[in-house]
Write a protein that holds these residues in place. Structure first.
Motif, PDB file in Angstrom:
ATOM      1  N   PHE A  39     -38.128 -47.512  27.260  1.00 28.71           N
ATOM      2  CA  PHE A  39     -37.484 -48.606  26.300  1.00 28.71           C
ATOM      3  C   PHE A  39     -38.807 -49.982  26.579  1.00 28.71           C
ATOM      4  N   SER A  40     -38.944 -50.361  25.367  1.00 29.90           N
ATOM      5  CA  SER A  40     -39.662 -51.816  25.190  1.00 29.90           C
ATOM      6  C   SER A  40     -39.269 -52.575  24.125  1.00 29.90           C
ATOM      7  N   SER A  41     -39.746 -53.854  23.962  1.00 28.11           N
ATOM      8  CA  SER A  41     -39.640 -54.906  23.066  1.00 28.11           C
ATOM      9  C   SER A  41     -40.542 -54.272  21.905  1.00 28.11           C
ATOM     10  N   VAL A  42     -40.453 -54.630  20.613  1.00 29.15           N
ATOM     11  CA  VAL A  42     -40.783 -54.553  19.356  1.00 29.15           C
ATOM     12  C   VAL A  42     -41.472 -55.577  18.532  1.00 29.15           C
ATOM     13  N   VAL A  49     -35.846 -54.125  19.768  1.00 28.12           N
ATOM     14  CA  VAL A  49     -36.279 -53.566  20.762  1.00 28.12           C
ATOM     15  C   VAL A  49     -36.355 -51.894  20.352  1.00 28.12           C
ATOM     16  N   GLN A  50     -36.771 -50.983  21.325  1.00 27.70           N
ATOM     17  CA  GLN A  50     -36.773 -49.645  20.915  1.00 27.70           C
ATOM     18  C   GLN A  50     -36.522 -48.752  22.134  1.00 27.70           C
ATOM     19  N   PHE A  51     -36.122 -47.502  21.888  1.00 23.91           N
ATOM     20  CA  PHE A  51     -35.935 -46.664  23.208  1.00 23.91           C
ATOM     21  C   PHE A  51     -36.011 -45.312  22.506  1.00 23.91           C
ATOM     22  N   CYS A  52     -36.461 -44.295  23.316  1.00 19.20           N
ATOM     23  CA  CYS A  52     -36.795 -43.040  22.635  1.00 19.20           C
ATOM     24  C   CYS A  52     -35.722 -42.196  23.303  1.00 19.20           C
ATOM     25  N   LEU A  53     -34.966 -41.199  22.378  1.00 20.94           N
ATOM     26  CA  LEU A  53     -34.106 -40.443  23.191  1.00 20.94           C
ATOM     27  C   LEU A  53     -34.424 -38.847  22.640  1.00 20.94           C
ATOM     28  N   GLY A  54     -34.284 -37.929  23.527  1.00 20.47           N
ATOM     29  CA  GLY A  54     -34.688 -36.445  23.524  1.00 20.47           C
ATOM     30  C   GLY A  54     -33.917 -35.920  22.578  1.00 20.47           C
ATOM     31  N   TYR A 124     -36.882 -43.389  13.911  1.00 15.27           N
ATOM     32  CA  TYR A 124     -38.182 -42.725  13.477  1.00 15.27           C
ATOM     33  C   TYR A 124     -38.399 -41.179  14.152  1.00 15.27           C
ATOM     34  N   ASP A 125     -38.951 -40.558  13.687  1.00 17.24           N
ATOM     35  CA  ASP A 125     -39.473 -38.973  14.094  1.00 17.24           C
ATOM     36  C   ASP A 125     -40.386 -39.520  15.211  1.00 17.24           C
ATOM     37  N   GLY A 126     -40.447 -38.891  16.201  1.00 16.46           N
ATOM     38  CA  GLY A 126     -41.116 -38.841  17.548  1.00 16.46           C
ATOM     39  C   GLY A 126     -41.203 -37.719  18.085  1.00 16.46           C
ATOM     40  N   GLY A 127     -41.520 -36.222  17.380  1.00 14.77           N
ATOM     41  CA  GLY A 127     -41.730 -35.188  17.802  1.00 14.77           C
ATOM     42  C   GLY A 127     -40.350 -34.883  18.430  1.00 14.77           C
ATOM     43  N   ASP A 128     -40.160 -34.341  19.810  1.00 14.05           N
ATOM     44  CA  ASP A 128     -39.055 -33.706  20.238  1.00 14.05           C
ATOM     45  C   ASP A 128     -38.253 -34.850  20.718  1.00 14.05           C
ATOM     46  N   HIS A 129     -38.647 -36.360  20.232  1.00 13.98           N
ATOM     47  CA  HIS A 129     -37.454 -37.367  20.590  1.00 13.98           C
ATOM     48  C   HIS A 129     -37.353 -38.128  19.225  1.00 13.98           C
ATOM     49  N   VAL A 130     -36.582 -38.885  19.274  1.00 10.92           N
ATOM     50  CA  VAL A 130     -36.356 -39.684  18.249  1.00 10.92           C
ATOM     51  C   VAL A 130     -36.376 -41.172  18.551  1.00 10.92           C
ATOM     52  N   ILE A 131     -37.189 -42.222  17.848  1.00  9.32           N
ATOM     53  CA  ILE A 131     -37.347 -43.508  18.227  1.00  9.32           C
ATOM     54  C   ILE A 131     -36.134 -44.362  17.736  1.00  9.32           C
TER      55      ILE A 131
END
Length: 159
Positions: A39-42, A49-54, A124-131
């Motif tokens: 998780f972080s601020s953007v 803000v953003q977080f990544c989820l598998g 957004y696409d993040g490989g095996d995660h989504v942003i």
């Protein structure tokens, strides 16, 4: 690639992160929550803000289709809460927890260092995660307390 996935994870584990539980509501009305440390601020303006989820997460569809979510930033005494939302049993997670509802109706966990209610803006696409990027619409932060941290595969506290 000249390194294996374990070496990659070990290297990333050297970066200490805070821990949050991100919550939303599934289309059927079920409360959904998952522990994240990605998780972080953007942006400050607008407040993003953003977080990544598998992509393999059981909650993937709920978070990628829900219009809103909340980020609940955990305090140092909330390691059990972090562990609870890391388990696969989705219903047991909510037993006995204090939950508020704000503007969007997503679950806001009580007793956290900070809570941010967000409207989903982008995926957004993040490989095996989504942003997942969200615009903060409401927030609450504590003036005291210390964060729960994650470092080298375990929970840590500030000295």
């Amino acid at each position: 690639m000249t390194f294996d996935s374990r070496a990659y994870r070990n290297a990333l584990g050297c970066f200490a992160t805070g821990i949050a539980v991100v919550t939303t509501i599934a289309p059927d009305g079920e409360k959904i929550g998952v522990t994240v440390n990605s998780f972080s601020s953007v942006s400050l303006e607008p407040p993003l803000v953003q977080f990544c989820l598998g992509r393999a997460a059981m909650s993937f569809e709920a978070f990628t289709t829900a219009p809103s979510f909340a980020v609940n930033i955990l305090a140092e005494d909330q390691a059990e809460l972090s562990a609870r939302f890391s388990r696969r049993d989705l219903q047991e997670r909510w037993e006995g927890l204090g939950v508020e509802r704000w503007d969007t109706g997503v679950p806001i966990l009580t007793g956290c260092l900070a809570n941010l209610e967000c409207d989903r803006e982008h995926l957004y696409d993040g490989g095996d995660h989504v942003i997942i990027v969200g615009r903060v619409r409401r927030l609450k932060g504590s003036e005291s307390g210390q964060p729960l941290l994650y470092f080298r595969g375990g929970y840590q506290k500030l000295a």
